[in-house]
Motif scaffolding. Structure first.
Motif, PDB file in Angstrom:
ATOM      1  N   PHE A 133       0.806  -1.214   0.000  1.00  0.00           N
ATOM      2  CA  PHE A 133       0.000   0.000   0.000  1.00  0.00           C
ATOM      3  C   PHE A 133       0.846   1.274   0.000  1.00  0.00           C
ATOM      4  O   PHE A 133       0.300   2.372   0.034  1.00  0.00           O
ATOM      5  CB  PHE A 133      -0.933  -0.005   1.215  1.00  0.00           C
ATOM      6  N   MET A 134       2.164   1.138  -0.040  1.00  0.00           N
ATOM      7  CA  MET A 134       3.038   2.306   0.002  1.00  0.00           C
ATOM      8  C   MET A 134       2.764   3.254  -1.165  1.00  0.00           C
ATOM      9  O   MET A 134       2.870   4.476  -1.025  1.00  0.00           O
ATOM     10  CB  MET A 134       4.505   1.882   0.000  1.00  0.00           C
ATOM     11  N   GLN A 135       2.389   2.714  -2.303  1.00  0.00           N
ATOM     12  CA  GLN A 135       2.115   3.559  -3.466  1.00  0.00           C
ATOM     13  C   GLN A 135       0.959   4.514  -3.216  1.00  0.00           C
ATOM     14  O   GLN A 135       0.847   5.557  -3.874  1.00  0.00           O
ATOM     15  CB  GLN A 135       1.810   2.680  -4.689  1.00  0.00           C
ATOM     16  N   TYR A 136       0.094   4.174  -2.268  1.00  0.00           N
ATOM     17  CA  TYR A 136      -1.041   5.031  -1.922  1.00  0.00           C
ATOM     18  C   TYR A 136      -0.767   5.862  -0.669  1.00  0.00           C
ATOM     19  O   TYR A 136      -1.283   6.983  -0.542  1.00  0.00           O
ATOM     20  CB  TYR A 136      -2.294   4.186  -1.696  1.00  0.00           C
ATOM     21  N   ASP A 137       0.030   5.313   0.274  1.00  0.00           N
ATOM     22  CA  ASP A 137       0.240   5.931   1.587  1.00  0.00           C
ATOM     23  C   ASP A 137       1.413   6.906   1.646  1.00  0.00           C
ATOM     24  O   ASP A 137       1.536   7.660   2.620  1.00  0.00           O
ATOM     25  CB  ASP A 137       0.504   4.859   2.648  1.00  0.00           C
ATOM     26  N   TYR A 138       2.288   6.905   0.657  1.00  0.00           N
ATOM     27  CA  TYR A 138       3.527   7.662   0.783  1.00  0.00           C
ATOM     28  C   TYR A 138       3.768   8.529  -0.456  1.00  0.00           C
ATOM     29  O   TYR A 138       3.414   8.106  -1.562  1.00  0.00           O
ATOM     30  CB  TYR A 138       4.703   6.672   0.958  1.00  0.00           C
ATOM     31  N   PRO A 139       4.284   9.743  -0.259  1.00  0.00           N
ATOM     32  CA  PRO A 139       4.883  10.290   0.961  1.00  0.00           C
ATOM     33  C   PRO A 139       3.930  11.051   1.879  1.00  0.00           C
ATOM     34  O   PRO A 139       4.314  11.468   2.968  1.00  0.00           O
ATOM     35  CB  PRO A 139       5.938  11.251   0.407  1.00  0.00           C
ATOM     36  N   GLY A 140       2.679  11.250   1.463  1.00  0.00           N
ATOM     37  CA  GLY A 140       1.766  12.070   2.264  1.00  0.00           C
ATOM     38  C   GLY A 140       1.363  11.440   3.585  1.00  0.00           C
ATOM     39  O   GLY A 140       1.183  12.125   4.590  1.00  0.00           O
ATOM     40  N   GLY A 141       1.170  10.112   3.583  1.00  0.00           N
ATOM     41  CA  GLY A 141       0.899   9.418   4.834  1.00  0.00           C
ATOM     42  C   GLY A 141      -0.532   8.946   5.008  1.00  0.00           C
ATOM     43  O   GLY A 141      -1.333   8.915   4.070  1.00  0.00           O
ATOM     44  N   CYS A 142      -0.840   8.579   6.242  1.00  0.00           N
ATOM     45  CA  CYS A 142      -2.154   8.082   6.656  1.00  0.00           C
ATOM     46  C   CYS A 142      -2.834   9.177   7.468  1.00  0.00           C
ATOM     47  O   CYS A 142      -2.307   9.616   8.491  1.00  0.00           O
ATOM     48  CB  CYS A 142      -2.007   6.804   7.477  1.00  0.00           C
ATOM     49  N   GLU A 143      -4.016   9.611   7.026  1.00  0.00           N
ATOM     50  CA  GLU A 143      -4.649  10.807   7.571  1.00  0.00           C
ATOM     51  C   GLU A 143      -6.074  10.536   8.052  1.00  0.00           C
ATOM     52  O   GLU A 143      -6.731   9.588   7.654  1.00  0.00           O
ATOM     53  CB  GLU A 143      -4.711  11.899   6.494  1.00  0.00           C
ATOM     54  N   ASP A 144      -6.551  11.426   8.910  1.00  0.00           N
ATOM     55  CA  ASP A 144      -7.964  11.637   9.227  1.00  0.00           C
ATOM     56  C   ASP A 144      -8.764  10.362   9.483  1.00  0.00           C
ATOM     57  O   ASP A 144      -9.686  10.020   8.739  1.00  0.00           O
ATOM     58  CB  ASP A 144      -8.617  12.434   8.110  1.00  0.00           C
ATOM     59  N   PRO A 145      -8.451   9.644  10.572  1.00  0.00           N
ATOM     60  CA  PRO A 145      -9.131   8.376  10.852  1.00  0.00           C
ATOM     61  C   PRO A 145     -10.538   8.560  11.419  1.00  0.00           C
ATOM     62  O   PRO A 145     -10.869   9.594  12.005  1.00  0.00           O
ATOM     63  CB  PRO A 145      -8.227   7.733  11.907  1.00  0.00           C
ATOM     64  N   ARG A 146     -11.362   7.551  11.221  1.00  0.00           N
ATOM     65  CA  ARG A 146     -12.609   7.329  11.966  1.00  0.00           C
ATOM     66  C   ARG A 146     -12.588   5.872  12.425  1.00  0.00           C
ATOM     67  O   ARG A 146     -12.122   5.000  11.686  1.00  0.00           O
ATOM     68  CB  ARG A 146     -13.857   7.566  11.103  1.00  0.00           C
ATOM     69  N   ILE A 147     -13.116   5.586  13.619  1.00  0.00           N
ATOM     70  CA  ILE A 147     -13.031   4.251  14.212  1.00  0.00           C
ATOM     71  C   ILE A 147     -14.414   3.746  14.575  1.00  0.00           C
ATOM     72  O   ILE A 147     -15.231   4.478  15.144  1.00  0.00           O
ATOM     73  CB  ILE A 147     -12.168   4.254  15.487  1.00  0.00           C
ATOM     74  N   VAL A 148     -14.691   2.473  14.255  1.00  0.00           N
ATOM     75  CA  VAL A 148     -15.912   1.803  14.700  1.00  0.00           C
ATOM     76  C   VAL A 148     -15.557   0.407  15.195  1.00  0.00           C
ATOM     77  O   VAL A 148     -14.472  -0.109  14.931  1.00  0.00           O
ATOM     78  CB  VAL A 148     -16.962   1.707  13.575  1.00  0.00           C
TER      79      VAL A 148
END
Length: 371
Positions: free
Chosen positions: A129-144
């Protein structure tokens, strides 16, 4: 389905959601007996902290992963504690959107004072998933949480080209398994490279816990940044967005002229079923042209509320005409985003109160609490 929520929680929630009038000019409805949410003196409850370090598996170097800004939180109650998931940015010298975001974790016994986990729990890695997650990163979560105690996170994968809504699972809130892009398989891959953010999965209160709900045998999720769309799933991994007659994304909740959401409507915390219907808090942005709400500064983000029909999640049955919560404190109008921001992402029922956690100016985390 109308009684899917515990009755006592339903009554309290109905009172609480109508009371988010802090900082706005609309008086509460006379048919409800309630007091407004308030912003505790401890605000902001999180800010940048350069003391936390982490070895980035991609850069192979130590980074101060909370050095720049900490904002846009998700929240969940577990074992009589509030768990908060925070978007943390690393490089204060980079411009807005040019940093790497990682998702951190903290927990609290009172919902206001938190202890931080030392390292991020979800971040760009040397994986598929690095091609989608980098370099900007993992942002703005919601949890259930599911009925079986599995935790599901929706978050934004940002590679500095396209923002994509992604899914991750966990059994302990610390170790997360990435399950990929939410819309990768939908409509023959039509939305694989489509800009997507802000996934608010529909939940219910059951046995004192907020868990994922099914409507008509399916899971449902409101999502979207410029307007709210609706998607369904059988497995909480692969989601199918609703389309209109032109085979484009269907607008469930859009911008409105001369209101607080005149520029856009973006999903907030996970939606919650009560006796009103499906309640969705969402974030509205005020435009900078003739369509703006003159009662708010241009560009302001504030919180609104929509209610959908429990038997038809597409059907809006109520929508607030004015914001329910807006920037009023100095740190909510300074930072990366100086137009002013109250951006709600986490809402939990804890110790007989509701706690709404929000990002401020893309730089801090605040909380509003029911009295």
């Amino acid at each position: 389905m109308k009684h899917i929520m515990n009755k006592s929680y339903s009554k309290f929630f109905a009172l609480a959601v109508f009371s988010l009038t802090l900082g706005c000019n609309t008086p509460p409805s006379s048919e409800w007996d309630f007091q407004s949410f308030y912003k505790p003196k401890e605000n902001p409850i999180f800010q940048a902290d350069s003391s936390f370090t982490f070895t980035c598996p991609i850069k192979k170097e130590v980074v101060q992963w909370q050095k720049a800004d900490v904002f846009n939180p998700a929240a969940l109650v577990k074992d009589n504690k509030v768990y908060l998931f925070m978007r943390c940015e690393d490089n204060p010298k980079a411009i807005l959107g040019g940093r790497t975001s990682r998702i951190g974790l903290a927990y609290s016994d009172d919902g206001i004072h938190f202890t931080k986990h030392p390292t991020p729990v979800l971040y760009p890695d040397n994986d598929e998933f690095m091609q989608y997650d980098y370099p900007g990163g993992c942002e703005d979560p919601r949890i259930v949480e599911t009925e079986d105690g599995l935790y599901v996170m929706t978050y934004t994968s940002w590679n500095h080209k396209i923002a994509r809504l992604s899914i991750a699972f966990s059994k302990d809130l610390i170790t997360w398994e990435k399950r990929g892009l939410a819309f990768a398989k939908a409509h023959n891959g039509k939305f694989l490279d489509h800009w997507s953010k802000s996934g608010s999965i529909v939940t219910k209160m059951e046995g004192g816990k907020q868990i994922v709900a099914k409507i008509n045998g399916k899971y449902w999720m409101y999502w979207g940044e410029h307007f709210v769309n609706l998607a369904w799933s059988d497995n909480l991994i692969d989601w199918i967005p609703l389309l209109n007659e032109d085979n484009d994304l269907k607008v469930i909740l859009g911008a409105r002229k001369n209101k607080f959401d005149s520029a856009l409507a973006e999903c907030g915390p996970p939606a919650l079923i009560n006796d009103e219907g499906i309640v969705l808090f969402y974030n509205g942005k005020n435009s900078d042209d003739a369509t703006r709400d003159d009662n708010l500064p241009t560009g302001t983000y504030s919180v609104g509320k929509a209610v959908f029909d429990i038997n038809n999640p597409e059907k809006v049955i109520f929508r607030s005409d004015t914001c329910l919560l807006k920037p009023t404190l100095p740190h909510e109008m300074t930072g990366q985003y100086k137009s002013g921001t109250v951006f709600g992402e986490g809402l939990v029922h804890f110790r007989s109160k509701w706690f709404l956690y929000y990002g401020t100016a893309d730089s801090y985390i605040g909380v509003a609490v029911s009295r």
